[in-house]
Design an enzyme around this catalytic site. Structure first.
Site, mmCIF file in Angstrom:
data_model
loop_
_atom_site.group_PDB
_atom_site.id
_atom_site.type_symbol
_atom_site.label_atom_id
_atom_site.label_comp_id
_atom_site.label_asym_id
_atom_site.label_seq_id
_atom_site.Cartn_x
_atom_site.Cartn_y
_atom_site.Cartn_z
ATOM 1 N N ASP A 223 5.818 30.112 -34.577
ATOM 2 C CA ASP A 223 6.459 28.817 -34.705
ATOM 3 C C ASP A 223 7.219 28.713 -36.033
ATOM 4 O O ASP A 223 6.792 29.257 -37.049
ATOM 5 C CB ASP A 223 5.376 27.729 -34.638
ATOM 6 C CG ASP A 223 5.933 26.331 -34.710
ATOM 7 O OD1 ASP A 223 6.731 25.980 -33.827
ATOM 8 O OD2 ASP A 223 5.563 25.592 -35.641
ATOM 9 N N GLU B 294 10.616 32.016 -33.986
ATOM 10 C CA GLU B 294 11.483 30.880 -33.690
ATOM 11 C C GLU B 294 12.339 30.569 -34.917
ATOM 12 O O GLU B 294 11.836 30.076 -35.920
ATOM 13 C CB GLU B 294 10.657 29.648 -33.318
ATOM 14 C CG GLU B 294 11.516 28.423 -33.036
ATOM 15 C CD GLU B 294 10.756 27.109 -33.145
ATOM 16 O OE1 GLU B 294 11.150 26.147 -32.464
ATOM 17 O OE2 GLU B 294 9.782 27.035 -33.924
#
Length: 646
Positions: free
Chosen positions: A348, A377
């Protein structure tokens, strides 16, 4: 000062009080870490709770947490490992102990902690044997297709864990931002659906403990890095999910959060050191200006404002420059890969943690698992910024990135732009063409994760104005072009979020996942509209094509410049590059031809002779109709045609 509430065994040594949980996870706490430990249970928590021999890096640093443990002297009372280093930080309740496990066999250790008053406590710690082939495990790759699940919103397989004593945020399916009860068992119960659709990997939003007061269903406010949230299940349940998925040819990709924690984490009540949390543990919002990490004109304060800022007050930002915190996060990732047999990790908010730490983290994991895959990400639509993080890319500096994959936000944005704008010399399909033309920036463009939508953006059906034909073109392109496709649950049945950008609406419940879902069940097809059933079958057909032609989707992409609203490309096996292609594969010489067109067109196939000249027939995947490579195709407007060329 002598410690209180100790338990003495028959030999007179102090023993850690144990809790009744499986041996593999014997050191994991069974109570929420955000609660205060009672004096009657003043044991020591150990992170990681066990380790393995035969790791590439033979050192393991244990974080011990317990009453007044910081000033203890550490020795090995049983076992043939050595204590390499022991260090306390600012809190009197943490001690960091490094063990050297080189050239030792699996065993049970007894670690002795001796206080200044001479009293001792003994801690049992297990070094295990690694599973066969663990180090050489294969990560997900271009031959795969990933199914992204929000566990709380997918299926409720165990209603008994909807609410758990000691945890807030009670289940309330009528509240868009609340917990709805989906869990690990719900995923297990529907593995056959996922397998039958043709997916080969499952990525779930985080399932670690999020013991927050509200809005905790999403999983990105971690309060215990070593514990599955009990409202999803247990650590054993997660391991069982991975095992059962593997038996069906499905890998598990774990979503990991390195940048921040939830504000109810123990570290916010008893912080190991003063520099554990950025900005002295006080909220200062991040600027989100990821460009500063690459900007040659950037000032230091802007870089700090991006990297050290918090997302929101309930997500304290971790300072990975602290070497003990860095080691904690690295070992935690390895622990889950090893314990749960993971096939990949999704990270993330990848670029937000300390940049040097990210290099260390990825290198350590890839050293342990050279064939593994990790996708970061980096939410930027600028390919120069996303490419920077992928291993093998050409960079403007000497930064050492070992990150194998990046989420391809530039392509996602380009697809939506292409299908939302009219065709001209610089718009329409040219958006996709120009984005793919920048693939020279990437170390390995075929290892990028591509997607029509995800859990943090509007559904692709909504982004495209609930136009079924545009949805079909987007899904066809993203399931057949270069890269590793990821599909968000519900996208396969045209789920949308018309009239709302709220994430609780975007992440609506998958129909049929709850016992009360009597009117509509996407797992069985009951109650689906004709359009929803068509969309589901369309996705299934494209996924099955990927499974029957893995060499083509691991291989080359060649595309023709868009012309008059027609965009055409082929996928073919890369059999001459030493890529290890299986020459016994009966489909090895096939090519996959994809034609996307916005207007009705009569298309002479000899236009593509340079890629079709050695083949004779094309078979359309959707209806099985065959054509000669010398024919002229009549294609209706807004069509997405996929052919197997033989």
């Amino acid at each position: 000062m002598p410690r209180r509430n100790r338990v003495t065994n028959d030999s007179g040594h102090i023993k850690i009080q144990k809790r009744a949980i499986p041996l593999l996870l014997s050191c994991i706490t069974t109570f929420p870490l955000f609660s205060v430990q009672s004096s009657a249970n003043s044991g020591i928590d150990v992170y990681p709770p066990n380790w393995w021999v035969g790791m590439q890096n033979s050192n393991v640093e244990l974080m011990l947490y317990g009453d007044d443990v910081a000033d203890d002297t550490v020795s090995i009372a049983k076992g043939d490992v050595s204590v390499k280093h022991s260090q306390a930080l600012d809190s009197e309740n943490y001690l960091f102990v490094t063990l050297d496990t080189s050239n030792v066999s699996a065993q049970e250790l007894v670690i002795r902690l001796t206080d200044s008053d001479g009293t001792t406590r003994d801690l049992t710690y297990t070094l295990e044997k690694r599973a066969q082939g663990s180090a050489s495990r294969e990560g997900f790759g271009p031959q795969d297709a990933i199914y992204l699940i929000a566990p709380d919103r997918y299926a409720n397989g165990n209603v008994e864990n909807d609410n758990v004593k000691g945890y807030g945020d009670p289940a309330d399916r009528s509240f868009k931002g609340g917990r709805h009860g989906g869990d690990i068992q719900g995923i297990v119960d529907n593995l056959n659906y996922i397998q039958d659709m043709g997916f080969t990997q499952i990525w779930t939003m985080p399932m670690l403990e999020n013991a927050m007061d509200k809005y905790s269903y999403h999983g990105y406010s971690t309060t215990d890095y070593y514990k599955i949230d009990p409202r999803f299940g247990s650590n054993d349940d997660f391991i069982a999910l991975s095992t059962e998925a593997k038996s069906k040819g499905l890998g598990i990709i774990m979503d990991m959060v390195l940048n921040h924690i939830g504000s109810n984490h123990l570290w916010m009540k008893d912080t190991p050191s003063h520099d554990w949390i950025n900005n002295n543990g006080k909220f200062v919002g991040t600027t989100h200006k990821r460009e500063v990490l690459h900007d040659p004109h950037a000032v230091a304060s802007d870089i700090k404002g991006f990297s050290d800022g918090w997302f929101v007050p309930t997500m304290p930002d971790l300072n990975q420059r602290n070497p003990h915190l860095a080691n904690y996060l690295i070992q935690n990732a390895i622990w889950w890969v090893e314990s749960a047999g993971l096939s990949g990790i999704r990270v993330d908010t990848y670029s937000y943690p300390d940049k040097a730490f990210l290099s260390q983290w990825t290198n350590r994991i890839m050293d342990e698992y050279p064939n593994f895959n990790i996708v970061g990400e980096e939410w930027s639509v600028n390919p120069a910024i996303t490419a920077y993080w992928q291993a093998g890319s050409h960079r403007h500096d000497d930064y050492d990135s070992a990150l194998p994959s990046v989420m391809d936000f530039p392509l996602q944005a380009a697809v939506v732009k292409a299908l939302s704008n009219d065709e001209s010399w610089n718009s329409g399909f040219n958006s996709v063409y120009e984005t793919l033309a920048t693939d020279f920036l990437y170390g390995d463009p075929n290892n990028l994760v591509i997607f029509p939508d995800n859990h943090d953006m509007s559904r692709i059906f909504t982004q495209l104005g609930h136009d079924k034909d545009k949805w079909n073109m987007a899904m066809t392109l993203l399931l057949t072009t270069r890269g590793i496709p990821q599909v968000f649950y519900g996208t396969e049945i045209l789920m949308g979020n018309e009239g709302s950008e709220d994430h609780g609406i975007i992440r609506s419940d998958f129909p049929g996942g709850w016992p009360s879902d009597n009117d509509k069940n996407a797992f069985t097809g009951h109650g689906l509209t004709d359009d929803e059933r068509w969309a589901q079958q369309r996705v299934k057909g494209l996924l099955q094509l990927r499974k029957s032609h893995p060499l083509q989707f691991k291989g080359l992409l060649k595309h023709f410049a868009p012309e008059n609203g027609v965009y055409t490309y082929i996928r073919e096996a890369n059999v001459d590059s030493g890529s290890g292609a299986d020459k016994s594969n009966t489909h090895q010489s096939d090519k996959i031809l994809v034609i996307l067109n916005k207007k009705p067109v009569d298309l002479p196939l000899n236009k593509y002779a340079e890629v079709l000249s050695t083949h004779q027939t094309l078979t359309r995947v959707s209806d099985g109709i065959s054509f000669k490579t010398t024919d002229t195709l009549r294609l209706p407007a807004m069509s997405a045609s996929v052919f197997i060329v033989q």
